[in-house]
Design an enzyme around this catalytic site. Structure first.
Site, PDB file in Angstrom:
ATOM      1  N   LYS A 185       0.844  -1.203   0.000  1.00  4.56           N
ATOM      2  CA  LYS A 185       0.000   0.000   0.000  1.00  4.56           C
ATOM      3  C   LYS A 185       0.884   1.260   0.000  1.00  4.56           C
ATOM      4  CE  LYS A 185      -3.699  -2.618   0.860  1.00  4.56           C
ATOM      5  NZ  LYS A 185      -4.523  -3.214  -0.167  1.00  4.56           N
TER       6      LYS A 185
HETATM    7  C1  LIG Z   1      -5.615  -4.181   0.785  1.00  8.25           C
HETATM    8  C2  LIG Z   1      -7.048  -3.892   0.840  1.00  8.25           C
HETATM    9  C3  LIG Z   1      -7.864  -4.330   1.898  1.00  8.25           C
HETATM   10  C4  LIG Z   1      -7.413  -5.320   2.941  1.00  8.25           C
HETATM   11  O1  LIG Z   1      -6.281  -5.042   3.640  1.00  8.25           O
HETATM   12  P1  LIG Z   1      -5.401  -6.204   4.296  1.00  8.25           P
HETATM   13  O2  LIG Z   1      -4.448  -5.426   5.137  1.00  8.25           O
HETATM   14  O3  LIG Z   1      -4.736  -6.952   3.203  1.00  8.25           O
HETATM   15  O4  LIG Z   1      -6.295  -7.054   5.117  1.00  8.25           O
HETATM   16  C5  LIG Z   1      -9.188  -3.925   1.918  1.00  8.25           C
HETATM   17  N1  LIG Z   1      -9.708  -3.163   0.956  1.00  8.25           N
HETATM   18  C6  LIG Z   1      -8.970  -2.735  -0.082  1.00  8.25           C
HETATM   19  C7  LIG Z   1      -9.618  -1.884  -1.132  1.00  8.25           C
HETATM   20  C8  LIG Z   1      -7.630  -3.098  -0.192  1.00  8.25           C
HETATM   21  O5  LIG Z   1      -6.916  -2.691  -1.251  1.00  8.25           O
END
Ligand SMILES: *Cc1c(COP(=O)(O)O)cnc(C)c1O
Length: 379
Positions: A185
């Site tokens: 991210k």
């Molecule tokens: C990455 C992501 C999540 C989930 O996050 P995790 O930390 O992998 O559990 C939820 N929603 C969106 C849109 C994402 O890109």
């Protein structure tokens, strides 16, 4: 040039390596691994950054959305509207909270369509999740106008750390938000992590209990919660990276503008649009191309890290669709899923790498145009 990865995290790490090492040493010296000062410091800094009263560190982004829902009082018997085109975790979190998922279609900018949302509302709709997909915020004012004041507006800000909506940060736009610090991210940890953001004192207190076995003090359990806490070591990484996030997001925007220029005029390619009022942080740079699967295969074979976010709308995934997926209910999301292609974008991607991606994409598109006109000539 022989290859361009989809993502290279080593370039970010190089900028924060020393700070992280000394921060790790401090945590280890005090053995304060769970909910210690490092976590509190990061929570305060991140709340301040987002412009909210509270940020609560949790174990994953998926947990953050589940706990945001539970913190807002959403549970069994409640319908929660979720866009059809998102990462599966958004819908998963709704089911984990005990509520029912109702999907809605997106618009041509990949964001929840407020008009379609209106048609999906039921008498049991208690919340809507605005997913800020690819790094720009959903139309939260229009969404609020559709759902009214009594439905909880929950943000999935996992892909939009630092993004702005008419000047306000993602995470501060609804009643409560969840974000993810998954390594890829825009603000990524060195493992899993997430946070819940809210300016509601009541929701914040509830989420602090839920993430810690339903209580804030040891052996006092006021309700059944879970164990989902941000690690102190991850908080060290995130605090170091947070001070660079605006610079890194600016670099992503610069790279996106460069792609816009390089790909302009390439017939058949549609570049992503920034919705007026938004400041995009380009978690992904997603173009639309004809004959996507062939182009994806060709670029992959040439060592270019392209991807699809996501190959199927969530309501068509086996986990949600049942044995016979009902196609046609989400026409925009279904069409876009067949056209989208994510190009490499990350802090540290060089202009030379970008030029190479654009050149190979242009050649691949040219081959598909040649095939089409060749067919026409033969016919
Ligand atoms: C990455 C992501 C999540 C989930 O996050 P995790 O930390 O992998 O559990 C939820 N929603 C969106 C849109 C994402 O890109």
């Amino acid at each position: 040039m022989t290859s361009v990865p989809m993502l290279d995290l080593s370039l970010q790490h190089a900028q924060v390596a020393d700070e992280i090492r000394s921060g790790f040493d401090r945590v280890i010296a005090t053995s304060s691994y769970i909910l210690g000062p490092a976590v509190r410091e990061f929570e305060a800094a991140f709340a301040d950054y987002c412009g909210v009263g509270h940020a609560i560190g949790v174990g994953t982004g998926t947990d953050a959305i589940e706990l945001a829902l539970r913190g807002a009082g959403i549970g069994p018997g409640d319908d929660v509207v979720v866009p059809a085109n998102t990462f599966v975790a958004t819908a998963e979190a709704v089911l984990r909270a005990g509520a029912t998922v109702v999907f809605a279609d997106c618009d041509e900018d990949f964001l929840l369509d407020p008009h379609d949302l209106r048609t999906r509302m039921t008498p049991r709709t208690r919340a809507v999740i605005a997913v800020h997909l690819y790094g720009q915020t959903a139309a939260v004012d229009e969404i609020r106008a559709v759902v009214g004041p009594s439905v909880a507006l929950i943000e999935d800000a996992a892909q939009a750390q630092g993004a702005r909506y008419h000047g306000r940060r993602a995470g501060s736009l609804g009643d409560v938000a969840g974000t993810s610090f998954y390594p890829g991210k825009n603000l990524g940890a060195y493992g899993d992590g997430g946070a819940v953001m809210t300016s509601s004192h009541a929701i914040a207190e509830r989420v602090k209990m839920l993430r810690n076995h339903g209580g804030v003090r040891k052996y006092e359990h006021w309700e059944v919660g879970t164990n989902s806490r941000l690690d102190s070591l991850q908080a060290v990484v995130l605090s170091a990276k947070l001070t660079r996030l605006d610079d890194w997001n600016a670099e992503r925007r610069h790279l996106a503008e460069r792609y816009d220029g390089l790909l302009a005029g390439l017939s058949g390619v549609t570049c992503p649009r920034t919705v007026p009022g938004n400041e995009h942080v380009y978690h992904q740079y997603v173009v639309r191309v004809p004959d996507r699967d062939r182009i994806l295969a060709e670029l992959t074979a040439e060592g270019i890290g392209v991807g699809i976010h996501y190959p199927l709308p969530v309501p068509l995934l086996p986990a949600f669709a049942g044995p016979v997926p009902a196609t046609g209910a989400f026409p925009v999301a279904e069409r876009l899923a067949n056209e989208i292609l994510s190009l490499p974008i990350y802090p540290g991607l060089t202009h030379a790498q970008q030029d190479y991606v654009a050149e190979r994409l242009a050649l691949a598109i040219g081959r598909s145009t040649a095939v089409v006109s060749g067919t026409r000539a033969a016919g």
